[in-house]
Scaffold this motif. Structure first.
Motif, short mmCIF file in Angstrom:
data_model
loop_
_atom_site.label_atom_id
_atom_site.label_comp_id
_atom_site.label_asym_id
_atom_site.label_seq_id
_atom_site.Cartn_x
_atom_site.Cartn_y
_atom_site.Cartn_z
N CYS A 67 -19.66 -0.18 24.89
CA CYS A 67 -19.70 0.89 23.88
C CYS A 67 -20.12 0.33 22.53
O CYS A 67 -20.93 0.93 21.82
CB CYS A 67 -18.33 1.55 23.76
SG CYS A 67 -17.88 2.50 25.21
N LYS A 121 -14.47 -1.42 23.97
CA LYS A 121 -15.24 -1.97 25.10
C LYS A 121 -16.60 -2.48 24.60
O LYS A 121 -17.26 -1.81 23.77
CB LYS A 121 -15.45 -0.89 26.18
CG LYS A 121 -14.19 -0.60 27.00
CD LYS A 121 -14.48 0.07 28.34
CE LYS A 121 -15.09 1.45 28.20
NZ LYS A 121 -14.18 2.45 27.59
N CYS A 158 -13.71 7.52 21.05
CA CYS A 158 -14.86 6.61 20.95
C CYS A 158 -16.13 7.46 21.00
O CYS A 158 -16.27 8.28 21.93
CB CYS A 158 -14.84 5.64 22.13
SG CYS A 158 -16.34 4.64 22.26
N CYS A 164 -17.98 6.68 24.68
CA CYS A 164 -17.41 7.02 26.00
C CYS A 164 -16.34 8.09 25.90
O CYS A 164 -15.83 8.56 26.90
CB CYS A 164 -16.83 5.77 26.67
SG CYS A 164 -15.31 5.19 25.87
N CYS A 169 -13.60 2.27 21.03
CA CYS A 169 -12.60 2.04 22.09
C CYS A 169 -12.36 0.56 22.31
O CYS A 169 -11.40 0.16 22.94
CB CYS A 169 -13.08 2.69 23.39
SG CYS A 169 -14.52 1.84 24.05
ZN LIG Z 1 -16.01 3.56 24.30
#
Ligand SMILES: [Zn+2]
Ligand SMILES: Nc1ncnc2c1ncn2[C@@H]1O[C@H](COS(=O)(=O)NC(=O)[C@@H](N)CS)[C@@H](O)[C@H]1O
Length: 480
Positions: free
Chosen positions: A436, A433, A463, A466, A431
């Protein structure tokens, strides 16, 4: 180096680490016995490979608006300590000179680990107006990094002997962005000339160059499935310009901070070339960087020895005329021992000439990459040899590219990634982030190599940490 000293046999390539270390010695690339950890000595044969490799690098940089220059090795502490991020990234790696003779220096001097803090105080004095841009300078120097991880010749040195670093200055962030893209293309072309296919990706933010906005990286796939970072290009934003007060007068008369990039290649370029193309018999060199491109083996019998030798010398002269680096092996070794020696050194093409071949007006050409024997007619020896070089170059690249492609595994589960990175590089959705990304690295026990510059997304995916929807896949790999 007497032949007798090289009793040890070269391990098979699949014992890659031992193969690599033995080959550096048996092919006379580097002598690792220098009495300082992480510093090694170039044998002349290895240095000839370095010369031709860096001639390619110079040619490609000089033909794309770069100019070569040379800055000092020693950097005063006050300049080195100016850019906070940069210091954080390098303070554990810097060697310091503290004395001149018996006198302690009032300002300790750093041995350059890279040259931003040597060059940018000078750029501050040189840059005046937008008309000065783009500045595109590079140098090929030795740099020093007190590497605490396992040092290895050509791969992880404490003295990087062949550090090509380019440092450019531009008017805008976008101009610098375009320069990073050009650097990635130029590096890809340099590696194409070494028949080395590359992975190109944007490093995750936590892995970018200290002081950069972002880092784009060029990685090679090594035979053991680990990737080797063989080039990096950094967008420095105006971070260093603000630190070193590099300003220019814009067309509207305003004083503005400049935007910068830097990009580097080291002798890892040679490590990758040796590792990717070599085989159980030793080096396999792309013709353009081979110190010996053709070795002529006279096949001598009592009868007709003189004619054979005369013909070999004539072929040697003609090939030299055509710009080919060619040797005749007139030693009294058996042909088999001759073949062993020159195959170890990766000579791309062997020409065997005996009485029968002379009678047929041909030479027997043996390719180092395929081992195939083909006749070349003596009157066309120059064109025939150069044609073989092209075929060898293309074959080496295509073989390496297919091998690389076969080692990229698109995965859907983290467990699968753990398994696949034992063999090569995995891709998995992310994703974007940081938490993550770091969680993924923890779960897998290997790092995110980067986001491919040529997207490998497969449409909308989730992802694995998450569950957020994403269209991005990242490379995961074990690395050097
Ligand atoms: Zn993620
Ligand atoms: N200890 C080392 N031994 C051999 N090569 C290295 C070592 N450290 C880095 N390199 C090579 O040098 C390249 C540039 O280094 S770097 O830190 O990423 N970038 C810089 O230093 C920037 N100033 C661009 S020149 C890396 O991509 C890597 O291929």
């Amino acid at each position: 180096m007497a032949e007798s000293e090289k009793e040890a046999a070269l391990p098979p390539k699949e014992e890659f680490s031992d193969w690599y270390n033995e080959l550096l010695w048996m092919a006379e690339i580097m002598d690792v016995r220098y009495p300082v950890k992480g510093l090694y000595v170039w044998y002349p044969f290895g240095f000839a490979i370095r010369r031709s490799t860096y001639n390619i690098i110079r040619e490609i940089l000089d033909n794309s608006g770069h100019q070569e220059t040379l800055f000092p090795l020693l950097i005063p502490e006050n300049e080195f300590m100016k850019e906070a991020e940069h210091i954080k990234g390098f303070e554990d790696e810097v060697y310091w000179v503290t004395h001149g003779g018996k006198d302690p220096l009032d300002i300790p001097l750093a041995l350059r680990p890279t040259s931003e803090t040597a060059i940018y105080p000078m750029y501050k004095m040189w840059v005046r107006s937008h008309a000065d841009f783009p500045i595109k300078l590079y140098q090929i120097v030795n740099t020093f990094r007190y590497e605490t991880k396992h040092t290895r010749p050509l791969i992880r040195l404490r003295e990087i002997t062949s550090f090509k670093e380019a440092h450019t200055v531009h008017a805008t962030w976008e101009d610098a962005e375009a320069q990073v893209q050009e650097a990635v293309e130029l590096y890809t072309e340099i590696y194409r000339r070494l028949a080395v296919p590359v992975l190109r990706s944007r490093r995750p933010d936590w892995d970018k160059f200290p002081g950069a906005d972002y880092t784009d990286a060029i990685d090679a796939m090594m035979p053991d499935g680990k990737t080797l970072q063989i080039g990096t290009a950094h967008h420095l934003g105006d971070n260093f310009a603000k630190t070193f007060d590099i300003k220019y007068e814009a067309p509207d008369g305003e004083q503005r901070y400049a935007y910068q990039t830097c990009y580097g290649i080291s002798e890892r370029s040679i490590a990758a070339t040796i590792s990717i193309h070599g085989d159980d018999k030793g080096l396999v060199l792309p013709p353009e960087i081979a110190p010996v491109q053709v070795v002529i083996i006279p096949i001598i019998f009592k009868k007709g020895a003189e004619e054979v030798l005369a013909a070999c010398r004539d072929v040697q002269e003609r090939l030299k005329e055509a710009g080919v680096k060619v040797e005749i092996d007139e030693s009294d070794l058996r042909p088999g021992a001759k073949y062993y020696r020159w195959e170890m050194k990766g000579v791309p093409l062997r020409l065997e000439i005996g009485p029968r071949d002379l009678g047929n007006n041909v030479a027997i050409a043996v390719r180092r990459d395929t081992g195939k024997k083909e006749q070349i007619s003596l009157p066309e020896i120059e064109a025939g040899v150069l044609q073989k070089f092209e075929a060898i170059q293309n074959n080496l690249y295509e073989k390496a590219r297919d091998e690389l492609e076969s080692r990229i595994f698109d995965c859907t589960e983290l467990e699968e990634v753990k398994e696949k990175i034992q063999k090569g590089v995995a891709t998995i959705p992310w994703c974007g982030k940081k938490e993550c990304g770091l969680a993924m690295e923890d779960r897998i026990g290997a790092g995110i190599l980067g986001i491919p510059l040529t997207p490998r997304g497969k449409g909308k995916e989730k992802c694995p940490i998450c569950g957020a929807e994403t269209e991005t896949r990242v490379y995961i790999a074990r690395t050097y």
